[in-house]
Design a protein around this motif. Structure first.
Motif, PDB file in Angstrom:
ATOM      1  N   ARG A 184       0.831  -1.210   0.000  1.00  0.00           N
ATOM      2  CA  ARG A 184       0.000   0.000   0.000  1.00  0.00           C
ATOM      3  C   ARG A 184       0.871   1.268   0.000  1.00  0.00           C
ATOM      4  O   ARG A 184       0.636   2.190  -0.772  1.00  0.00           O
ATOM      5  CB  ARG A 184      -0.900   0.034   1.231  1.00  0.00           C
ATOM      6  N   THR A 185       1.848   1.277   0.868  1.00  0.00           N
ATOM      7  CA  THR A 185       2.714   2.456   0.999  1.00  0.00           C
ATOM      8  C   THR A 185       3.465   2.734  -0.294  1.00  0.00           C
ATOM      9  O   THR A 185       3.490   3.870  -0.778  1.00  0.00           O
ATOM     10  CB  THR A 185       3.729   2.242   2.145  1.00  0.00           C
ATOM     11  N   LEU A 186       4.068   1.703  -0.856  1.00  0.00           N
ATOM     12  CA  LEU A 186       4.911   1.900  -2.033  1.00  0.00           C
ATOM     13  C   LEU A 186       4.085   2.188  -3.289  1.00  0.00           C
ATOM     14  O   LEU A 186       4.512   2.958  -4.146  1.00  0.00           O
ATOM     15  CB  LEU A 186       5.832   0.701  -2.230  1.00  0.00           C
ATOM     16  N   ILE A 187       2.893   1.604  -3.392  1.00  0.00           N
ATOM     17  CA  ILE A 187       2.021   1.913  -4.532  1.00  0.00           C
ATOM     18  C   ILE A 187       1.571   3.369  -4.446  1.00  0.00           C
ATOM     19  O   ILE A 187       1.556   4.077  -5.454  1.00  0.00           O
ATOM     20  CB  ILE A 187       0.804   0.953  -4.588  1.00  0.00           C
ATOM     21  N   SER A 188       1.229   3.818  -3.243  1.00  0.00           N
ATOM     22  CA  SER A 188       0.800   5.215  -3.099  1.00  0.00           C
ATOM     23  C   SER A 188       1.934   6.193  -3.399  1.00  0.00           C
ATOM     24  O   SER A 188       1.691   7.333  -3.756  1.00  0.00           O
ATOM     25  CB  SER A 188       0.240   5.467  -1.695  1.00  0.00           C
ATOM     26  N   ARG A 189       3.176   5.733  -3.278  1.00  0.00           N
ATOM     27  CA  ARG A 189       4.332   6.572  -3.627  1.00  0.00           C
ATOM     28  C   ARG A 189       4.671   6.502  -5.111  1.00  0.00           C
ATOM     29  O   ARG A 189       5.597   7.151  -5.559  1.00  0.00           O
ATOM     30  CB  ARG A 189       5.554   6.138  -2.833  1.00  0.00           C
ATOM     31  N   GLY A 190       3.939   5.662  -5.837  1.00  0.00           N
ATOM     32  CA  GLY A 190       4.152   5.577  -7.278  1.00  0.00           C
ATOM     33  C   GLY A 190       5.175   4.548  -7.708  1.00  0.00           C
ATOM     34  O   GLY A 190       5.616   4.555  -8.862  1.00  0.00           O
ATOM     35  N   LYS A 191       5.564   3.639  -6.831  1.00  0.00           N
ATOM     36  CA  LYS A 191       6.533   2.606  -7.196  1.00  0.00           C
ATOM     37  C   LYS A 191       5.874   1.556  -8.078  1.00  0.00           C
ATOM     38  O   LYS A 191       4.683   1.273  -7.961  1.00  0.00           O
ATOM     39  CB  LYS A 191       7.090   1.915  -5.944  1.00  0.00           C
ATOM     40  N   GLY A 207       8.119 -14.241   1.525  1.00  0.00           N
ATOM     41  CA  GLY A 207       7.915 -15.348   0.601  1.00  0.00           C
ATOM     42  C   GLY A 207       7.026 -14.968  -0.572  1.00  0.00           C
ATOM     43  O   GLY A 207       6.231 -14.025  -0.499  1.00  0.00           O
ATOM     44  N   LEU A 208       7.156 -15.722  -1.652  1.00  0.00           N
ATOM     45  CA  LEU A 208       6.380 -15.443  -2.866  1.00  0.00           C
ATOM     46  C   LEU A 208       4.878 -15.546  -2.640  1.00  0.00           C
ATOM     47  O   LEU A 208       4.110 -14.756  -3.199  1.00  0.00           O
ATOM     48  CB  LEU A 208       6.807 -16.380  -3.994  1.00  0.00           C
ATOM     49  N   GLU A 209       4.446 -16.505  -1.822  1.00  0.00           N
ATOM     50  CA  GLU A 209       3.008 -16.657  -1.552  1.00  0.00           C
ATOM     51  C   GLU A 209       2.450 -15.393  -0.894  1.00  0.00           C
ATOM     52  O   GLU A 209       1.370 -14.927  -1.262  1.00  0.00           O
ATOM     53  CB  GLU A 209       2.760 -17.860  -0.644  1.00  0.00           C
ATOM     54  N   ASP A 210       3.194 -14.868   0.071  1.00  0.00           N
ATOM     55  CA  ASP A 210       2.743 -13.658   0.771  1.00  0.00           C
ATOM     56  C   ASP A 210       2.750 -12.452  -0.161  1.00  0.00           C
ATOM     57  O   ASP A 210       1.859 -11.604  -0.099  1.00  0.00           O
ATOM     58  CB  ASP A 210       3.625 -13.385   1.985  1.00  0.00           C
ATOM     59  N   ILE A 211       3.735 -12.383  -1.042  1.00  0.00           N
ATOM     60  CA  ILE A 211       3.802 -11.273  -2.002  1.00  0.00           C
ATOM     61  C   ILE A 211       2.629 -11.345  -2.970  1.00  0.00           C
ATOM     62  O   ILE A 211       1.968 -10.330  -3.240  1.00  0.00           O
ATOM     63  CB  ILE A 211       5.148 -11.284  -2.756  1.00  0.00           C
ATOM     64  N   GLU A 212       2.351 -12.526  -3.493  1.00  0.00           N
ATOM     65  CA  GLU A 212       1.237 -12.678  -4.440  1.00  0.00           C
ATOM     66  C   GLU A 212      -0.089 -12.346  -3.779  1.00  0.00           C
ATOM     67  O   GLU A 212      -0.937 -11.672  -4.375  1.00  0.00           O
ATOM     68  CB  GLU A 212       1.224 -14.091  -5.007  1.00  0.00           C
ATOM     69  N   ALA A 213      -0.279 -12.793  -2.534  1.00  0.00           N
ATOM     70  CA  ALA A 213      -1.525 -12.491  -1.818  1.00  0.00           C
ATOM     71  C   ALA A 213      -1.660 -10.985  -1.580  1.00  0.00           C
ATOM     72  O   ALA A 213      -2.752 -10.428  -1.750  1.00  0.00           O
ATOM     73  CB  ALA A 213      -1.563 -13.239  -0.492  1.00  0.00           C
ATOM     74  N   SER A 214      -0.578 -10.338  -1.225  1.00  0.00           N
ATOM     75  CA  SER A 214      -0.645  -8.890  -0.991  1.00  0.00           C
ATOM     76  C   SER A 214      -0.859  -8.131  -2.292  1.00  0.00           C
ATOM     77  O   SER A 214      -1.511  -7.082  -2.303  1.00  0.00           O
ATOM     78  CB  SER A 214       0.610  -8.395  -0.281  1.00  0.00           C
ATOM     79  N   LEU A 215      -0.342  -8.659  -3.400  1.00  0.00           N
ATOM     80  CA  LEU A 215      -0.601  -8.045  -4.707  1.00  0.00           C
ATOM     81  C   LEU A 215      -2.087  -8.104  -5.043  1.00  0.00           C
ATOM     82  O   LEU A 215      -2.653  -7.127  -5.548  1.00  0.00           O
ATOM     83  CB  LEU A 215       0.196  -8.753  -5.802  1.00  0.00           C
ATOM     84  N   GLU A 216      -2.710  -9.227  -4.767  1.00  0.00           N
ATOM     85  CA  GLU A 216      -4.153  -9.371  -5.026  1.00  0.00           C
ATOM     86  C   GLU A 216      -4.949  -8.380  -4.184  1.00  0.00           C
ATOM     87  O   GLU A 216      -5.865  -7.731  -4.679  1.00  0.00           O
ATOM     88  CB  GLU A 216      -4.614 -10.804  -4.736  1.00  0.00           C
ATOM     89  N   VAL A 217      -4.603  -8.276  -2.919  1.00  0.00           N
ATOM     90  CA  VAL A 217      -5.298  -7.342  -2.031  1.00  0.00           C
ATOM     91  C   VAL A 217      -5.125  -5.914  -2.541  1.00  0.00           C
ATOM     92  O   VAL A 217      -6.087  -5.139  -2.606  1.00  0.00           O
ATOM     93  CB  VAL A 217      -4.775  -7.476  -0.578  1.00  0.00           C
ATOM     94  N   ALA A 218      -3.915  -5.568  -2.928  1.00  0.00           N
ATOM     95  CA  ALA A 218      -3.642  -4.211  -3.422  1.00  0.00           C
ATOM     96  C   ALA A 218      -4.397  -3.941  -4.726  1.00  0.00           C
ATOM     97  O   ALA A 218      -4.911  -2.838  -4.918  1.00  0.00           O
ATOM     98  CB  ALA A 218      -2.139  -4.023  -3.634  1.00  0.00           C
ATOM     99  N   ARG A 219      -4.460  -4.923  -5.601  1.00  0.00           N
ATOM    100  CA  ARG A 219      -5.201  -4.738  -6.861  1.00  0.00           C
ATOM    101  C   ARG A 219      -6.673  -4.450  -6.589  1.00  0.00           C
ATOM    102  O   ARG A 219      -7.272  -3.591  -7.225  1.00  0.00           O
ATOM    103  CB  ARG A 219      -5.050  -5.975  -7.739  1.00  0.00           C
ATOM    104  N   HIS A 220      -7.248  -5.184  -5.628  1.00  0.00           N
ATOM    105  CA  HIS A 220      -8.670  -4.961  -5.295  1.00  0.00           C
ATOM    106  C   HIS A 220      -8.863  -3.594  -4.643  1.00  0.00           C
ATOM    107  O   HIS A 220      -9.858  -2.936  -4.915  1.00  0.00           O
ATOM    108  CB  HIS A 220      -9.184  -6.058  -4.373  1.00  0.00           C
ATOM    109  N   GLU A 221      -7.941  -3.197  -3.769  1.00  0.00           N
ATOM    110  CA  GLU A 221      -8.082  -1.915  -3.086  1.00  0.00           C
ATOM    111  C   GLU A 221      -7.936  -0.742  -4.039  1.00  0.00           C
ATOM    112  O   GLU A 221      -8.679   0.229  -3.950  1.00  0.00           O
ATOM    113  CB  GLU A 221      -7.032  -1.784  -1.969  1.00  0.00           C
TER     114      GLU A 221
END
Length: 142
Positions: A103-110, A125-139
């Motif tokens: 969330r922080t880095l996307i809001s900074r434009g990364k 881990g990759l699983e945690d990164i992929e899950a957080s990517l999905e959450v960020a995409r929905h948000e």
């Protein structure tokens, strides 16, 4: 100009001449209780991953092993036990860390790629990164 020179001297002096507090800290023999206190202090100050906490504790053990003769293998067992304990208590959660950083880095434009690389460097881990990517995409799609 004098202030700048004074600041540089303090910086050089601190690297060359260890303070009394630094000498005391480096000569302390690490125990399981000391590691626990250090880990709690670290977690209260920083948002950390399991790997980040492990590295911080390992650095502390290395200093103690060099100066006070601590058994590294025993200390590693203590570290792993502490990480399991804090993970079960919810103090360490790589997925929450990844979501927060995402969330922080996307809001900074990364870019997504830069974010993923940063999280991988932090030990997520990759699983945690992929899950957080999905959450960020929905948000951020709303």
């Amino acid at each position: 100009m004098c202030v700048t020179l004074h600041w540089h001297w303090k910086k050089i002096k601190s690297n060359i001449m260890p303070t009394k507090k630094r000498q005391q800290r480096s000569s302390i023999k690490i125990t399981e209780k000391n590691l626990n206190h250090f880990a709690l202090h670290y977690l209260s100050r920083y948002s950390a991953t399991k790997e980040g906490l492990r590295k911080a504790l390992q650095r502390r053990v290395e200093i103690s092993a060099q100066n006070a003769g601590v058994d590294r293998k025993l200390a590693t067992e203590w570290i792993e036990a502490l990480i399991r304990k804090y993970e079960s208590l919810g103090y360490l959660n790589d997925r929450n860390y990844a979501e927060s950083q995402m969330r922080t880095l996307i809001s900074r434009g990364k870019s997504t790629r830069a974010i993923v690389m940063k999280l991988r460097r932090k030990g997520v881990g990759l699983e945690d990164i992929e899950a957080s990517l999905e959450v960020a995409r929905h948000e951020f799609s709303d």
